[in-house]
Motif scaffolding. Structure first.
Motif, mmCIF file in Angstrom:
data_model
loop_
_atom_site.group_PDB
_atom_site.id
_atom_site.type_symbol
_atom_site.label_atom_id
_atom_site.label_comp_id
_atom_site.label_asym_id
_atom_site.label_seq_id
_atom_site.Cartn_x
_atom_site.Cartn_y
_atom_site.Cartn_z
ATOM 1 N N LYS A 27 14.625 -68.456 -101.571
ATOM 2 C CA LYS A 27 15.955 -68.269 -100.993
ATOM 3 C C LYS A 27 16.954 -69.219 -101.649
ATOM 4 C CE LYS A 27 18.561 -68.293 -96.682
ATOM 5 N NZ LYS A 27 18.504 -68.363 -95.226
ATOM 6 N N LEU A 28 16.534 -70.460 -101.892
ATOM 7 C CA LEU A 28 17.401 -71.438 -102.553
ATOM 8 C C LEU A 28 17.828 -70.925 -103.926
ATOM 9 C CD1 LEU A 28 18.746 -74.236 -102.801
ATOM 10 C CD2 LEU A 28 16.544 -75.092 -103.646
ATOM 11 N N LEU A 29 16.883 -70.395 -104.684
ATOM 12 C CA LEU A 29 17.222 -69.880 -106.008
ATOM 13 C C LEU A 29 18.256 -68.753 -105.892
ATOM 14 C CD1 LEU A 29 16.820 -69.851 -109.052
ATOM 15 C CD2 LEU A 29 14.855 -68.326 -108.695
ATOM 16 N N TYR A 30 18.045 -67.831 -104.963
ATOM 17 C CA TYR A 30 19.002 -66.734 -104.772
ATOM 18 C C TYR A 30 20.364 -67.251 -104.331
ATOM 19 C CZ TYR A 30 15.261 -63.268 -105.210
ATOM 20 O OH TYR A 30 14.243 -62.489 -105.666
ATOM 21 N N MET A 31 20.384 -68.245 -103.460
ATOM 22 C CA MET A 31 21.663 -68.795 -102.989
ATOM 23 C C MET A 31 22.419 -69.488 -104.117
ATOM 24 S SD MET A 31 20.827 -70.133 -99.159
ATOM 25 C CE MET A 31 22.559 -70.298 -98.711
ATOM 26 N N PHE A 87 21.523 -76.048 -98.367
ATOM 27 C CA PHE A 87 20.705 -76.923 -99.207
ATOM 28 C C PHE A 87 20.453 -78.255 -98.500
ATOM 29 C CE2 PHE A 87 20.177 -77.861 -104.057
ATOM 30 C CZ PHE A 87 18.859 -78.222 -103.849
ATOM 31 N N TYR A 88 21.463 -78.797 -97.841
ATOM 32 C CA TYR A 88 21.313 -80.038 -97.076
ATOM 33 C C TYR A 88 20.230 -79.872 -96.004
ATOM 34 C CZ TYR A 88 22.211 -83.761 -93.740
ATOM 35 O OH TYR A 88 22.052 -84.818 -92.878
ATOM 36 N N GLY A 89 20.308 -78.793 -95.244
ATOM 37 C CA GLY A 89 19.306 -78.527 -94.211
ATOM 38 C C GLY A 89 17.921 -78.359 -94.785
ATOM 39 N N PHE A 90 17.835 -77.698 -95.931
ATOM 40 C CA PHE A 90 16.536 -77.507 -96.581
ATOM 41 C C PHE A 90 15.944 -78.846 -97.025
ATOM 42 C CE2 PHE A 90 14.078 -76.536 -100.523
ATOM 43 C CZ PHE A 90 12.969 -75.985 -99.883
ATOM 44 N N MET A 91 16.768 -79.721 -97.585
ATOM 45 C CA MET A 91 16.272 -81.042 -98.009
ATOM 46 C C MET A 91 15.759 -81.832 -96.815
ATOM 47 S SD MET A 91 16.109 -81.435 -101.212
ATOM 48 C CE MET A 91 15.450 -83.070 -100.975
ATOM 49 N N PHE A 92 16.454 -81.743 -95.697
ATOM 50 C CA PHE A 92 16.014 -82.427 -94.482
ATOM 51 C C PHE A 92 14.651 -81.892 -94.058
ATOM 52 C CE2 PHE A 92 15.683 -82.802 -89.883
ATOM 53 C CZ PHE A 92 15.964 -84.153 -89.695
ATOM 54 N N GLU A 93 14.510 -80.572 -94.037
ATOM 55 C CA GLU A 93 13.243 -79.955 -93.645
ATOM 56 C C GLU A 93 12.132 -80.284 -94.641
ATOM 57 O OE1 GLU A 93 11.368 -75.575 -92.671
ATOM 58 O OE2 GLU A 93 13.533 -75.846 -92.568
ATOM 59 N N LEU A 94 12.434 -80.280 -95.924
ATOM 60 C CA LEU A 94 11.442 -80.589 -96.947
ATOM 61 C C LEU A 94 10.937 -82.022 -96.813
ATOM 62 C CD1 LEU A 94 9.894 -79.670 -99.467
ATOM 63 C CD2 LEU A 94 11.907 -80.287 -100.821
ATOM 64 N N ALA A 95 11.841 -82.962 -96.604
ATOM 65 C CA ALA A 95 11.446 -84.363 -96.445
ATOM 66 C C ALA A 95 10.618 -84.561 -95.173
ATOM 67 C CB ALA A 95 12.680 -85.261 -96.419
ATOM 68 N N SER A 96 10.999 -83.901 -94.092
ATOM 69 C CA SER A 96 10.226 -83.999 -92.852
ATOM 70 C C SER A 96 8.848 -83.374 -93.016
ATOM 71 C CB SER A 96 10.962 -83.298 -91.708
ATOM 72 O OG SER A 96 12.169 -83.951 -91.434
ATOM 73 N N SER A 97 8.797 -82.249 -93.696
ATOM 74 C CA SER A 97 7.518 -81.575 -93.939
ATOM 75 C C SER A 97 6.594 -82.452 -94.772
ATOM 76 C CB SER A 97 7.744 -80.246 -94.659
ATOM 77 O OG SER A 97 8.482 -79.362 -93.862
ATOM 78 N N ASN A 98 7.160 -83.167 -95.722
ATOM 79 C CA ASN A 98 6.351 -84.059 -96.545
ATOM 80 C C ASN A 98 5.653 -85.106 -95.678
ATOM 81 O OD1 ASN A 98 5.344 -85.043 -99.065
ATOM 82 N ND2 ASN A 98 6.878 -86.665 -98.993
ATOM 83 N N THR A 99 6.366 -85.659 -94.732
ATOM 84 C CA THR A 99 5.779 -86.645 -93.822
ATOM 85 C C THR A 99 4.688 -86.014 -92.969
ATOM 86 O OG1 THR A 99 7.862 -87.856 -93.726
ATOM 87 C CG2 THR A 99 6.284 -88.273 -91.963
#
Length: 118
Positions: A38-42, A57-69
């Protein structure tokens, strides 16, 4: 009796760590993989003048960082690659090929992690 102003929630010994089970990790990886596409398409749409990916993108980065933890830091390589695009809107100054390479390499990492979780 001494009054010690120590809150047990402030001590490291009492901190609660939440981690995903292997099945939850697999679900998380699948979700992140679809969001990468979805990011690539956006970003492609933004490059064509159809919208702006910044807030999403901001929301995705937040989710990605949380998922990493939550996934015991198994997503660190993905976080680094995608943060490189996100940091100071670098993706806006990159070629489509550079952006696509970072996203597809991140997708490959997630594909591998999904395959490892049987």
């Amino acid at each position: 009796m001494e009054n010690k102003d120590i809150n047990p929630l402030d001590s490291e010994e009492s901190s609660v760590r939440i981690r995903f089970s292997p099945e939850e990790e697999k679900d998380c990886y699948r979700n992140l993989r679809s969001q990468l596409i979805k990011l690539l398409y956006m970003i492609e749409a933004e490059q064509k003048g159809d919208g702006n990916a910044d807030l999403w993108f901001y929301g995705f980065m937040f989710e990605l960082a949380s998922s990493n933890t939550l996934c015991s830091n198994k997503l660190t390589k993905v976080v680094v690659k995608i943060h490189g695009l996100y940091d100071n809107n670098q993706y806006k100054n990159m070629t489509h090929a550079q952006i696509k390479r970072q996203i597809m390499e991140s997708k490959g990492i997630l594909d591998h992690l999904i395959g490892d979780k049987k």
